[in-house]
Motif scaffolding. Sequence first.
Motif, short mmCIF file in Angstrom:
data_model
loop_
_atom_site.label_atom_id
_atom_site.label_comp_id
_atom_site.label_asym_id
_atom_site.label_seq_id
_atom_site.Cartn_x
_atom_site.Cartn_y
_atom_site.Cartn_z
N ARG A 125 0.84 -1.20 0.00
CA ARG A 125 0.00 0.00 0.00
C ARG A 125 0.88 1.25 0.00
O ARG A 125 1.98 1.24 0.55
CB ARG A 125 -0.90 0.04 1.25
N PRO A 126 0.39 2.34 -0.56
CA PRO A 126 1.12 3.61 -0.43
C PRO A 126 1.15 4.04 1.04
O PRO A 126 0.19 3.81 1.79
CB PRO A 126 0.30 4.59 -1.26
N TYR A 127 2.22 4.67 1.45
CA TYR A 127 2.26 5.25 2.78
C TYR A 127 1.29 6.42 2.84
O TYR A 127 1.04 7.10 1.84
CB TYR A 127 3.68 5.73 3.12
N THR A 128 0.74 6.63 4.03
CA THR A 128 -0.23 7.70 4.23
C THR A 128 0.35 9.05 3.78
O THR A 128 1.45 9.43 4.18
CB THR A 128 -0.60 7.79 5.72
N GLY A 129 -0.40 9.72 2.92
CA GLY A 129 -0.03 11.05 2.48
C GLY A 129 0.83 11.10 1.23
O GLY A 129 1.03 12.19 0.67
N MET A 130 1.32 9.96 0.76
CA MET A 130 2.23 10.00 -0.38
C MET A 130 1.50 10.30 -1.69
O MET A 130 2.01 11.05 -2.53
CB MET A 130 3.01 8.69 -0.49
N ALA A 131 0.31 9.74 -1.89
CA ALA A 131 -0.44 10.04 -3.11
C ALA A 131 -0.79 11.52 -3.17
O ALA A 131 -0.69 12.15 -4.23
CB ALA A 131 -1.71 9.18 -3.17
N GLU A 132 -1.17 12.08 -2.02
CA GLU A 132 -1.51 13.50 -1.96
C GLU A 132 -0.28 14.37 -2.22
O GLU A 132 -0.36 15.40 -2.90
CB GLU A 132 -2.11 13.83 -0.60
N SER A 175 10.57 -4.34 -14.21
CA SER A 175 9.16 -4.64 -14.54
C SER A 175 8.26 -4.48 -13.33
O SER A 175 7.14 -3.95 -13.44
CB SER A 175 9.04 -6.05 -15.12
N ALA A 176 8.71 -4.92 -12.16
CA ALA A 176 7.90 -4.77 -10.94
C ALA A 176 7.79 -3.31 -10.53
O ALA A 176 6.72 -2.86 -10.09
CB ALA A 176 8.51 -5.59 -9.81
N THR A 177 8.88 -2.56 -10.69
CA THR A 177 8.84 -1.13 -10.39
C THR A 177 7.79 -0.43 -11.23
O THR A 177 6.95 0.33 -10.72
CB THR A 177 10.22 -0.50 -10.64
N GLU A 178 7.80 -0.69 -12.52
CA GLU A 178 6.84 -0.06 -13.43
C GLU A 178 5.41 -0.46 -13.09
O GLU A 178 4.50 0.39 -13.06
CB GLU A 178 7.15 -0.45 -14.87
N ARG A 179 5.19 -1.74 -12.82
CA ARG A 179 3.83 -2.21 -12.52
C ARG A 179 3.27 -1.57 -11.25
O ARG A 179 2.11 -1.15 -11.22
CB ARG A 179 3.84 -3.74 -12.38
N LEU A 180 4.09 -1.52 -10.20
CA LEU A 180 3.61 -0.97 -8.94
C LEU A 180 3.32 0.53 -9.04
O LEU A 180 2.31 1.01 -8.53
CB LEU A 180 4.63 -1.24 -7.83
N VAL A 181 4.20 1.27 -9.71
CA VAL A 181 3.98 2.70 -9.85
C VAL A 181 2.72 2.97 -10.66
O VAL A 181 1.89 3.83 -10.30
CB VAL A 181 5.21 3.36 -10.51
N LYS A 182 2.54 2.24 -11.75
CA LYS A 182 1.35 2.44 -12.58
C LYS A 182 0.07 2.06 -11.84
O LYS A 182 -0.97 2.72 -11.97
CB LYS A 182 1.49 1.61 -13.86
N TYR A 183 0.14 0.99 -11.04
CA TYR A 183 -1.04 0.49 -10.33
C TYR A 183 -1.47 1.44 -9.21
O TYR A 183 -2.66 1.74 -9.06
CB TYR A 183 -0.75 -0.89 -9.75
N PHE A 184 -0.50 1.92 -8.43
CA PHE A 184 -0.85 2.70 -7.25
C PHE A 184 -0.93 4.20 -7.50
O PHE A 184 -1.57 4.92 -6.73
CB PHE A 184 0.14 2.42 -6.12
N PHE A 185 -0.28 4.69 -8.56
CA PHE A 185 -0.28 6.13 -8.83
C PHE A 185 -0.65 6.40 -10.29
O PHE A 185 0.11 7.06 -11.01
CB PHE A 185 1.09 6.72 -8.49
N PRO A 186 -1.82 5.95 -10.72
CA PRO A 186 -2.18 6.05 -12.14
C PRO A 186 -2.38 7.49 -12.62
O PRO A 186 -2.27 7.75 -13.82
CB PRO A 186 -3.47 5.25 -12.24
N GLU A 187 -2.66 8.40 -11.71
CA GLU A 187 -2.93 9.79 -12.10
C GLU A 187 -1.67 10.65 -12.14
O GLU A 187 -1.73 11.82 -12.52
CB GLU A 187 -3.92 10.42 -11.10
N ILE A 188 -0.55 10.07 -11.77
CA ILE A 188 0.69 10.84 -11.68
C ILE A 188 1.55 10.59 -12.92
O ILE A 188 1.76 9.44 -13.31
CB ILE A 188 1.48 10.48 -10.41
N HIS A 189 2.05 11.66 -13.50
CA HIS A 189 2.99 11.54 -14.62
C HIS A 189 4.41 11.59 -14.07
O HIS A 189 4.81 12.59 -13.46
CB HIS A 189 2.80 12.66 -15.64
N PHE A 190 5.16 10.54 -14.28
CA PHE A 190 6.56 10.49 -13.88
C PHE A 190 7.44 10.68 -15.10
O PHE A 190 7.26 10.01 -16.12
CB PHE A 190 6.88 9.15 -13.21
N THR A 191 8.41 11.57 -14.98
CA THR A 191 9.35 11.79 -16.06
C THR A 191 10.15 10.53 -16.35
O THR A 191 10.48 10.23 -17.51
CB THR A 191 10.31 12.94 -15.69
#
Length: 216
Positions: free
Chosen positions: A87-94, A115-131
Amino acid sequence: MKQLVIFDLDGTLLNTIADLAAAANHALAALGLPVRSQTECQSFVGNGVGKLLERALPEGYKTPEYMAKIRPAFFEYYDKHLADNTRPYTGMAELLSSLQKRGIKLAVASNKYQSATERLVKYFFPEIHFTAVLGQREGIPVKPDPTIVNDILFAAGCTREDVLYVGDSDVDMQTAKNAGVRVCGVLWGFRTREVLAGYQPDYLTENPQEILDMVM
Protein backbone atom coordinates in the motif's frame (compact mmCIF):
# COMPACT_ATOMS: atom_id res chain seq x y z
CA MET A 1 13.34 25.93 -6.19
CA LYS A 2 13.98 22.23 -6.79
CA GLN A 3 12.45 21.33 -10.14
CA LEU A 4 12.76 17.54 -9.88
CA VAL A 5 11.96 15.22 -6.97
CA ILE A 6 13.27 11.66 -7.24
CA PHE A 7 11.59 9.10 -4.99
CA ASP A 8 12.78 5.72 -3.87
CA LEU A 9 9.96 3.16 -4.07
CA ASP A 10 10.11 0.48 -1.35
CA GLY A 11 9.88 2.04 2.09
CA THR A 12 9.36 5.53 0.67
CA LEU A 13 6.35 5.62 -1.65
CA LEU A 14 5.07 2.12 -0.92
CA ASN A 15 5.09 -0.21 2.07
CA THR A 16 6.05 -3.37 0.20
CA ILE A 17 7.62 -5.43 2.95
CA ALA A 18 4.76 -7.88 3.52
CA ASP A 19 4.74 -8.98 -0.12
CA LEU A 20 8.53 -9.07 -0.37
CA ALA A 21 8.74 -11.21 2.78
CA ALA A 22 5.99 -13.53 1.52
CA ALA A 23 7.82 -14.04 -1.77
CA ALA A 24 11.17 -14.62 -0.08
CA ASN A 25 9.63 -17.12 2.33
CA HIS A 26 7.79 -18.89 -0.49
CA ALA A 27 11.13 -19.31 -2.26
CA LEU A 28 12.91 -20.48 0.89
CA ALA A 29 10.17 -22.99 1.67
CA ALA A 30 10.26 -24.28 -1.90
CA LEU A 31 13.91 -25.23 -1.27
CA GLY A 32 13.10 -26.80 2.09
CA LEU A 33 14.85 -24.02 4.00
CA PRO A 34 13.68 -22.17 7.13
CA VAL A 35 11.65 -19.01 6.55
CA ARG A 36 12.42 -15.55 7.88
CA SER A 37 10.39 -13.10 9.95
CA GLN A 38 9.08 -9.94 8.32
CA THR A 39 11.38 -7.92 10.56
CA GLU A 40 14.37 -9.89 9.31
CA CYS A 41 13.29 -9.38 5.71
CA GLN A 42 12.94 -5.66 6.31
CA SER A 43 16.61 -5.52 7.29
CA PHE A 44 17.54 -7.48 4.15
CA VAL A 45 15.96 -5.16 1.56
CA GLY A 46 17.45 -2.10 -0.11
CA ASN A 47 20.08 -3.51 -2.45
CA GLY A 48 17.89 -5.39 -4.92
CA VAL A 49 16.33 -8.85 -5.03
CA GLY A 50 19.66 -10.64 -5.34
CA LYS A 51 20.92 -9.25 -2.05
CA LEU A 52 17.56 -9.82 -0.35
CA LEU A 53 17.68 -13.51 -1.24
CA GLU A 54 21.37 -13.90 -0.44
CA ARG A 55 20.76 -12.41 3.00
CA ALA A 56 17.67 -14.57 3.52
CA LEU A 57 19.51 -17.81 2.80
CA PRO A 58 20.94 -19.57 5.90
CA GLU A 59 24.67 -19.67 6.47
CA GLY A 60 26.16 -22.44 4.39
CA TYR A 61 23.54 -21.99 1.66
CA LYS A 62 24.66 -18.63 0.24
CA THR A 63 26.13 -20.36 -2.80
CA PRO A 64 25.74 -19.81 -6.56
CA GLU A 65 23.83 -23.09 -6.74
CA TYR A 66 21.22 -22.06 -4.19
CA MET A 67 21.00 -18.55 -5.61
CA ALA A 68 20.25 -20.06 -9.01
CA LYS A 69 17.41 -22.07 -7.45
CA ILE A 70 15.89 -19.44 -5.18
CA ARG A 71 15.69 -16.58 -7.69
CA PRO A 72 13.14 -18.13 -10.08
CA ALA A 73 11.01 -19.30 -7.13
CA PHE A 74 10.95 -15.74 -5.80
CA PHE A 75 10.14 -14.10 -9.13
CA GLU A 76 7.40 -16.57 -9.99
CA TYR A 77 5.61 -15.82 -6.72
CA TYR A 78 6.29 -12.09 -6.48
CA ASP A 79 5.17 -11.35 -10.03
CA LYS A 80 1.75 -12.77 -9.11
CA HIS A 81 1.45 -11.29 -5.62
CA LEU A 82 3.43 -8.03 -5.65
CA ALA A 83 0.38 -5.91 -4.77
CA ASP A 84 -1.49 -8.25 -2.41
CA ASN A 85 -0.58 -6.37 0.78
CA THR A 86 1.44 -3.47 -0.60
CA ARG A 87 0.00 0.00 0.00
CA PRO A 88 1.12 3.61 -0.43
CA TYR A 89 2.26 5.25 2.78
CA THR A 90 -0.23 7.70 4.23
CA GLY A 91 -0.03 11.05 2.48
CA MET A 92 2.23 10.00 -0.38
CA ALA A 93 -0.44 10.04 -3.11
CA GLU A 94 -1.51 13.50 -1.96
CA LEU A 95 2.11 14.69 -1.92
CA LEU A 96 2.71 13.48 -5.47
CA SER A 97 -0.48 15.16 -6.64
CA SER A 98 0.46 18.45 -4.97
CA LEU A 99 3.95 18.41 -6.47
CA GLN A 100 2.56 17.63 -9.90
CA LYS A 101 0.08 20.52 -9.66
CA ARG A 102 2.95 22.87 -8.84
CA GLY A 103 4.81 21.82 -11.98
CA ILE A 104 7.52 19.84 -10.22
CA LYS A 105 8.92 16.96 -12.26
CA LEU A 106 8.70 13.56 -10.57
CA ALA A 107 10.72 10.36 -10.94
CA VAL A 108 11.23 6.99 -9.27
CA ALA A 109 14.65 5.41 -8.65
CA SER A 110 14.43 1.89 -7.22
CA ASN A 111 16.60 -1.18 -6.75
CA LYS A 112 13.49 -3.29 -7.38
CA TYR A 113 13.66 -4.96 -10.77
CA GLN A 114 12.37 -2.82 -13.61
CA SER A 115 9.16 -4.64 -14.54
CA ALA A 116 7.90 -4.77 -10.94
CA THR A 117 8.84 -1.13 -10.39
CA GLU A 118 6.84 -0.06 -13.43
CA ARG A 119 3.83 -2.21 -12.52
CA LEU A 120 3.61 -0.97 -8.94
CA VAL A 121 3.98 2.70 -9.85
CA LYS A 122 1.35 2.44 -12.58
CA TYR A 123 -1.04 0.49 -10.33
CA PHE A 124 -0.85 2.70 -7.25
CA PHE A 125 -0.28 6.13 -8.83
CA PRO A 126 -2.18 6.05 -12.14
CA GLU A 127 -2.93 9.79 -12.10
CA ILE A 128 0.69 10.84 -11.68
CA HIS A 129 2.99 11.54 -14.62
CA PHE A 130 6.56 10.49 -13.88
CA THR A 131 9.35 11.79 -16.06
CA ALA A 132 11.19 8.51 -15.45
CA VAL A 133 10.47 5.28 -13.57
CA LEU A 134 13.69 3.33 -13.25
CA GLY A 135 14.39 0.13 -11.38
CA GLN A 136 17.12 -2.48 -11.47
CA ARG A 137 18.09 -3.02 -15.11
CA GLU A 138 20.38 -5.55 -16.74
CA GLY A 139 23.92 -4.28 -17.00
CA ILE A 140 23.27 -1.14 -14.92
CA PRO A 141 24.80 -0.95 -11.43
CA VAL A 142 22.32 -0.69 -8.57
CA LYS A 143 22.13 2.04 -5.97
CA PRO A 144 24.14 3.42 -4.21
CA ASP A 145 25.89 3.76 -7.57
CA PRO A 146 24.67 7.13 -8.92
CA THR A 147 24.02 5.91 -12.49
CA ILE A 148 20.25 5.70 -11.93
CA VAL A 149 20.15 9.33 -10.77
CA ASN A 150 22.29 10.44 -13.69
CA ASP A 151 19.94 8.65 -16.10
CA ILE A 152 16.94 10.42 -14.55
CA LEU A 153 18.67 13.80 -14.73
CA PHE A 154 19.28 13.24 -18.43
CA ALA A 155 15.66 12.22 -19.04
CA ALA A 156 14.34 15.22 -17.10
CA GLY A 157 16.76 17.73 -18.56
CA CYS A 158 17.65 18.91 -15.07
CA THR A 159 20.89 19.76 -13.32
CA ARG A 160 21.97 18.38 -9.95
CA GLU A 161 21.09 21.70 -8.34
CA ASP A 162 17.47 21.18 -9.44
CA VAL A 163 17.05 17.89 -7.57
CA LEU A 164 15.71 16.67 -4.26
CA TYR A 165 16.13 12.92 -3.71
CA VAL A 166 13.73 11.30 -1.21
CA GLY A 167 14.41 7.90 0.34
CA ASP A 168 14.15 5.82 3.48
CA SER A 169 17.40 3.86 3.63
CA ASP A 170 21.13 4.07 4.05
CA VAL A 171 21.37 3.03 0.40
CA ASP A 172 19.32 6.10 -0.60
CA MET A 173 21.41 8.46 1.51
CA GLN A 174 24.58 7.10 -0.11
CA THR A 175 23.04 7.27 -3.60
CA ALA A 176 22.19 10.94 -3.23
CA LYS A 177 25.62 11.78 -1.83
CA ASN A 178 27.31 9.87 -4.66
CA ALA A 179 25.16 11.73 -7.21
CA GLY A 180 25.82 15.11 -5.64
CA VAL A 181 22.15 15.96 -5.03
CA ARG A 182 20.23 17.10 -1.97
CA VAL A 183 18.52 14.36 -0.01
CA CYS A 184 15.59 13.95 2.37
CA GLY A 185 15.44 10.90 4.60
CA VAL A 186 11.92 9.74 5.45
CA LEU A 187 11.24 8.10 8.80
CA TRP A 188 8.22 5.94 7.95
CA GLY A 189 10.20 3.37 5.96
CA PHE A 190 12.56 0.46 6.56
CA ARG A 191 15.41 2.15 8.49
CA THR A 192 15.66 4.05 11.77
CA ARG A 193 16.27 7.72 12.38
CA GLU A 194 19.69 6.82 13.79
CA VAL A 195 20.75 5.02 10.62
CA LEU A 196 19.64 7.87 8.35
CA ALA A 197 21.01 10.63 10.57
CA GLY A 198 24.42 8.98 10.40
CA TYR A 199 24.61 10.01 6.75
CA GLN A 200 23.85 13.66 7.53
CA PRO A 201 21.00 14.13 5.05
CA ASP A 202 19.88 17.64 4.19
CA TYR A 203 16.46 16.88 5.67
CA LEU A 204 14.75 14.26 7.84
CA THR A 205 10.97 14.12 8.01
CA GLU A 206 8.12 12.13 9.52
CA ASN A 207 5.50 14.04 7.51
CA PRO A 208 5.17 13.78 3.71
CA GLN A 209 3.67 17.27 3.49
CA GLU A 210 6.92 18.78 4.79
CA ILE A 211 8.53 17.74 1.51
CA LEU A 212 6.46 20.42 -0.24
CA ASP A 213 8.37 23.09 1.69
CA MET A 214 11.71 21.56 0.67
CA VAL A 215 11.09 22.19 -3.03
CA MET A 216 9.69 25.72 -2.85
